[in-house]
Design an enzyme around this catalytic site. Structure first.
Site, PDB file in Angstrom:
ATOM      1  N   TYR A 266      12.677  -6.824 -11.270  1.00  0.00           N
ATOM      2  CA  TYR A 266      11.336  -6.764 -10.689  1.00  0.00           C
ATOM      3  C   TYR A 266      10.361  -7.442 -11.638  1.00  0.00           C
ATOM      4  O   TYR A 266      10.044  -6.915 -12.704  1.00  0.00           O
ATOM      5  CB  TYR A 266      10.897  -5.315 -10.457  1.00  0.00           C
ATOM      6  CG  TYR A 266      11.670  -4.539  -9.415  1.00  0.00           C
ATOM      7  CD1 TYR A 266      12.487  -5.188  -8.489  1.00  0.00           C
ATOM      8  CD2 TYR A 266      11.568  -3.160  -9.340  1.00  0.00           C
ATOM      9  CE1 TYR A 266      13.186  -4.474  -7.533  1.00  0.00           C
ATOM     10  CE2 TYR A 266      12.259  -2.431  -8.380  1.00  0.00           C
ATOM     11  CZ  TYR A 266      13.073  -3.096  -7.483  1.00  0.00           C
ATOM     12  OH  TYR A 266      13.759  -2.371  -6.538  1.00  0.00           O
TER      13      TYR A 266
ATOM     14  N   LEU B  86       7.939   3.399   4.844  1.00  0.00           N
ATOM     15  CA  LEU B  86       6.788   2.940   5.622  1.00  0.00           C
ATOM     16  C   LEU B  86       6.957   1.478   6.036  1.00  0.00           C
ATOM     17  O   LEU B  86       5.990   0.816   6.428  1.00  0.00           O
ATOM     18  CB  LEU B  86       5.489   3.117   4.827  1.00  0.00           C
ATOM     19  CG  LEU B  86       5.132   4.565   4.479  1.00  0.00           C
ATOM     20  CD1 LEU B  86       3.830   4.610   3.678  1.00  0.00           C
ATOM     21  CD2 LEU B  86       5.008   5.417   5.740  1.00  0.00           C
TER      22      LEU B  86
ATOM     23  N   ARG C 110       7.381  -1.190   4.329  1.00  0.00           N
ATOM     24  CA  ARG C 110       6.536  -2.067   3.508  1.00  0.00           C
ATOM     25  C   ARG C 110       5.081  -2.077   3.979  1.00  0.00           C
ATOM     26  O   ARG C 110       4.408  -3.100   3.955  1.00  0.00           O
ATOM     27  CB  ARG C 110       7.121  -3.470   3.481  1.00  0.00           C
ATOM     28  CG  ARG C 110       8.518  -3.497   2.875  1.00  0.00           C
ATOM     29  CD  ARG C 110       9.257  -4.787   3.118  1.00  0.00           C
ATOM     30  NE  ARG C 110      10.582  -4.702   2.497  1.00  0.00           N
ATOM     31  CZ  ARG C 110      11.634  -4.110   3.044  1.00  0.00           C
ATOM     32  NH1 ARG C 110      11.523  -3.568   4.242  1.00  0.00           N
ATOM     33  NH2 ARG C 110      12.790  -4.045   2.421  1.00  0.00           N
ATOM     34  N   GLY C 111       4.628  -0.927   4.415  1.00  0.00           N
ATOM     35  CA  GLY C 111       3.244  -0.777   4.851  1.00  0.00           C
ATOM     36  C   GLY C 111       3.039  -0.998   6.333  1.00  0.00           C
ATOM     37  O   GLY C 111       1.969  -0.688   6.866  1.00  0.00           O
TER      38      GLY C 111
ATOM     39  N   SER D 275       2.339   2.272   7.945  1.00  0.00           N
ATOM     40  CA  SER D 275       1.510   3.150   7.111  1.00  0.00           C
ATOM     41  C   SER D 275       0.227   3.584   7.809  1.00  0.00           C
ATOM     42  O   SER D 275      -0.420   4.546   7.397  1.00  0.00           O
ATOM     43  CB  SER D 275       1.140   2.436   5.810  1.00  0.00           C
ATOM     44  OG  SER D 275       0.268   1.347   6.082  1.00  0.00           O
TER      45      SER D 275
END
Length: 334
Positions: A56, A209, A211-212, A215
């Protein structure tokens, strides 16, 4: 916070884990100070599982998590269980160039992670994607050697299919499978989840979620930076996005009827799937963390679950969860 176990051979962890990837990579710019404060807030709230990967932002995320642990109160630092993924190969331009699961590479990756994180052991260690050129038995066997030497506590897997899970579990005790699972990503329900349950392996669910996307905070006209993964994700493109956000609005009606948020409803749905599933929340700010933690207080009864199923059926989302080139690396999709 309630606790769950990572499989029959694994440790006890908090009901939710914190996925730290977005604090360094793939979702646009992040605020380092706020990221560290969010990790501290999570630990203070009783979150014990912290997830990262050595690739990452080419080690940045591990160093960030390491800094957050060093600056946390000792009691909170000691409660943290670090889950680390390894094996993805990058170049100086940030491109992806495959995966390396050779035993020598496994031990090399671990040595660097221990140094960046500033710890003497890793809680759960797992290859991010199967190396097609190395049998999973060899990769898992190398992690088992790290367990014997005390550098790793538990062996995990990531994005693998049922056959690979069985082969890995025949090699060494597997505590946990990390894999995408959400209201709109339910592919594990047919073969993978029954296999993990048969073998006593827990699931840490990322992408709860999507990746939003689900959300409740993603606007229809939101502009994404080029370095944001979602700018290239099929679910966030054109008509796909508009269709998928219609699903979110249907879910919003149910959430508002219960007096909770869309995100809390989506996380609570994953929590309702079983005590062997631990959702990873990708909060990058204390505000989003607080919202996500509120999901642990949400109870979904049979009527709620039926309404959610009607609003967002299992196959309702449009678009694959990764671009085609990345889907090709997912053993879990085979």
């Amino acid at each position: 916070m309630d606790t769950r176990h990572l499989g029959t051979t694994g440790p006890q962890v908090s009901a939710l884990g914190l996925g730290c990837m977005g604090m360094s990579a793939l979702y646009g710019e992040a605020d380092r100070t706020e990221s560290i404060a969010t990790v501290h807030a999570a630990l203070e709230a009783g979150v014990t599982l912290l997830d990262t990967g050595d690739f990452y932002a080419m080690g940045h995320n591990e160093m960030l998590v390491g800094e957050a642990l060093r600056t946390a109160p000792a009691a909170r630092r000691e409660q943290a269980l670090l889950s680390v993924k390894f094996g993805a190969l990058r170049d100086p331009d940030g491109n992806w160039s495959g995966y390396d699961g050779r035993p020598a590479a496994v031990k090399n990756f671990a040595a660097y992670s221990l140094q960046r994180l500033g710890v003497d052991h890793i809680g759960v260690y797992r290859i991010a994607r199967v190396d097609p050129d190395v049998p999973i038995e060899e990769t898992v066997g190398a992690i088992a050697e790290l367990v014997e030497k005390g550098h790793v506590r538990h062996i995990g897997l990531s994005e693998v299919g049922a056959e690979t899970i069985r082969r890995a579990a025949a090699t060494a005790p597997i505590s946990d499978l990390q894999i995408e699972y959400s209201l709109v990503s339910r592919g594990i329900e047919d073969r993978i989840l029954p296999t993990t349950r048969e073998l006593g392996i827990a699931v840490t669910a990322y992408g709860v979620l999507s990746r939003g996307l689900i959300s409740g905070h993603f606007g229809r006209d939101r502009k994404l930076a080029a370095n944001d993964f979602r700018a290239h994700s099929p679910r966030f493109q054109g008509e796909n996005l508009q269709h998928n956000l219609d699903l979110v609005e249907a879910l919003r009606k149910i959430a508002e009827g219960k007096g909770v948020t869309v995100a809390q409803t989506a996380i609570a749905w994953v929590l309702s799937r079983g005590e062997d599933i631990v959702p990873l929340i990708g909060a990058r700010t204390r505000e989003r963390l607080a919202e996500a933690l509120g999901a642990t207080a949400v109870t979904l009864d049979e009527a709620d679950l039926a309404a959610i199923e009607e609003a967002v059926p299992a196959d309702a989302v449009v678009g694959a969860r990764y671009p085609e080139a990345q889907m090709a690396h997912l053993d879990s999709e085979r």
